[in-house]
Every structure is written in structure tokens, then in C-alpha cells.
Design an enzyme around this catalytic site. Structure first.
Site, short mmCIF file in Angstrom:
data_model
loop_
_atom_site.label_atom_id
_atom_site.label_comp_id
_atom_site.label_asym_id
_atom_site.label_seq_id
_atom_site.Cartn_x
_atom_site.Cartn_y
_atom_site.Cartn_z
N VAL A 1 24.68 -3.15 55.76
CA VAL A 1 23.63 -2.15 55.64
C VAL A 1 24.26 -0.94 54.97
O VAL A 1 25.47 -0.75 55.03
CB VAL A 1 22.99 -1.77 57.00
CG1 VAL A 1 22.18 -2.92 57.56
CG2 VAL A 1 24.04 -1.32 58.00
N SER A 2 23.43 -0.12 54.32
CA SER A 2 23.97 0.98 53.52
C SER A 2 24.44 2.17 54.33
O SER A 2 25.36 2.87 53.92
CB SER A 2 22.92 1.45 52.51
OG SER A 2 22.64 0.41 51.60
N THR A 3 23.83 2.42 55.47
CA THR A 3 24.20 3.59 56.25
C THR A 3 24.37 3.24 57.71
O THR A 3 23.88 2.21 58.19
CB THR A 3 23.12 4.70 56.15
OG1 THR A 3 21.92 4.22 56.76
CG2 THR A 3 22.84 5.09 54.71
#
Length: 187
Positions: A8-10
Site C-alpha cells: 500500500v502507498s501509505t
């Protein structure tokens, strides 16, 4: 061995949806990262996974955008896997790279994902530009000069203290320190 790669990006994003799918296929090992996929740099779990996989392993990803955002990176990763004779399966795209059709589809989907990402960034820039024209976008708030700025700045400018010492005392990052110094000199 069945290996899962989840990204996931964050930190705020939830990898639950991806983990559920990994559990359904009963992967033996999962590599999880919470980092942007704009490039491969800094993605320690991805690099570790690529170094550890061996011939006959299969890597599962939720979709190819979890693995890479650019066609170049996606093709680079899949080339490494092909050389190691490791299969790659994407749940969303339903593609298995161990087949000729899967390899072709991977290249096409990678190009489409990159195209979509580029379009998204262009629309974002256009939106910011329009908001600026309408006076609704002010950008980042300016960073105020620290209370003891003038005293430390003068010492730094007169070469009494090094820049690193000034930055530490002012609790500023290097880029912020030099930005404020330029701003101060313009006054």
C-alpha cells in the site's frame, strides 16, 4: 513455494483486502510494504523478495500496480523473475506470466497502468493551476523564521559556525535552512 507481495502507498492505507486474497491461495510467505511504488528505490521488501525467490517459486500480487507503477519497472521486475524461472500471478488481471499470453498481457497492462498514472498527475496539475487562477490554492504555508534565526544566521554568514551546526540549533532541514537564508538575504 507460494509467495505473496502486498503493498500500500501509505501507512494510513489498509492492506486487508490484499491479505485476504493471499490467505485464500494459502501463500507460504508474505512480503508487506507501506511505501509508494513510483520507483523501486527504498522498497526493501520487494528487493529482499526478488533476492530470495528461487526457481519454481510463484509470486502472487493483488494487481500489477502493487508491484510497479511504471511499465519500465514492471518489465524489469518480471525480467528478473523470468531469469530465475519464477512465475508471477496477478489476481485482478488474472494473468500468469509463466505463459506466452500472460507475458504479452503483462506488458500491455503495465503500459495502460502507466498511462493512467500519467493522466492522473496531469489532471492534478491542471486542477491546481485552475485553483490558483481562482485564488483558491495558496500552496504550502510559508515556514516562519525561528526565534533565534537572526543571531545564528549572522554567525553562520560570518563563518563563525558551520551550516550543519546552524541547522541543528534552528531545528531545520538543509533545504529549509537554505531557503530561509535566501529569503532573509532578499529582505
Amino acid at each position: 513455494m507460494k509467495i505473496g507481495y502486498v503493498r500500500v502507498s501509505t501507512v494510513e492505507q489498509n492492506e486487508g483486502r490484499q491479505l485476504k486474497k493471499m490467505n485464500e491461495v494459502k501463500v507460504d510467505k508474505i512480503y508487506i510494504e507501506k511505501i509508494s511504488a513510483k520507483d523501486i528505490k527504498g522498497r526493501t521488501q520487494l528487493i529482499t523478495m526478488l533476492n530470495e525467490v528461487i526457481e519454481g517459486d510463484t509470486i502472487y500480487v493483488h494487481d500489477f500496480s502493487r508491484l510497479a507503477r511504471s511499465t519500465k519497472d514492471l518489465l524489469y521486475i518480471t525480467e528478473i523473475l523470468a531469469q530465475k524461472k519464477v512465475a508471477l500471478i496477478s489476481f485482478k488481471e488474472n494473468i500468469d506470466t509463466s505463459t506466452a499470453t500472460g507475458k504479452l498481457m503483462l506488458t500491455m497492462i503495465g503500459a495502460i497502468n502507466e498511462f493512467e498514472r500519467t493522466n492522473l498527475l496531469e489532471r492534478q496539475k491542471e486542477g491546481i493551476s485552475l485553483a490558483k487562477e481562482l485564488g483558491k490554492y495558496k500552496g504550502r504555508k510559508p515556514i516562519p523564521f525561528p526565534d533565534n534565526w537572526e543571531n545564528i544566521y549572522i554567525k553562520w554568514k560570518n563563518k563563525e559556525i558551520p551550516a550543519s551546526f546552524a541547522m541543528t540549533n534552528l531545528n531545520l532541514k538543509k533545504s529549509t535552512f537554505y531557503k530561509l537564508a535566501k529569503e532573509w538575504e532578499r529582505k
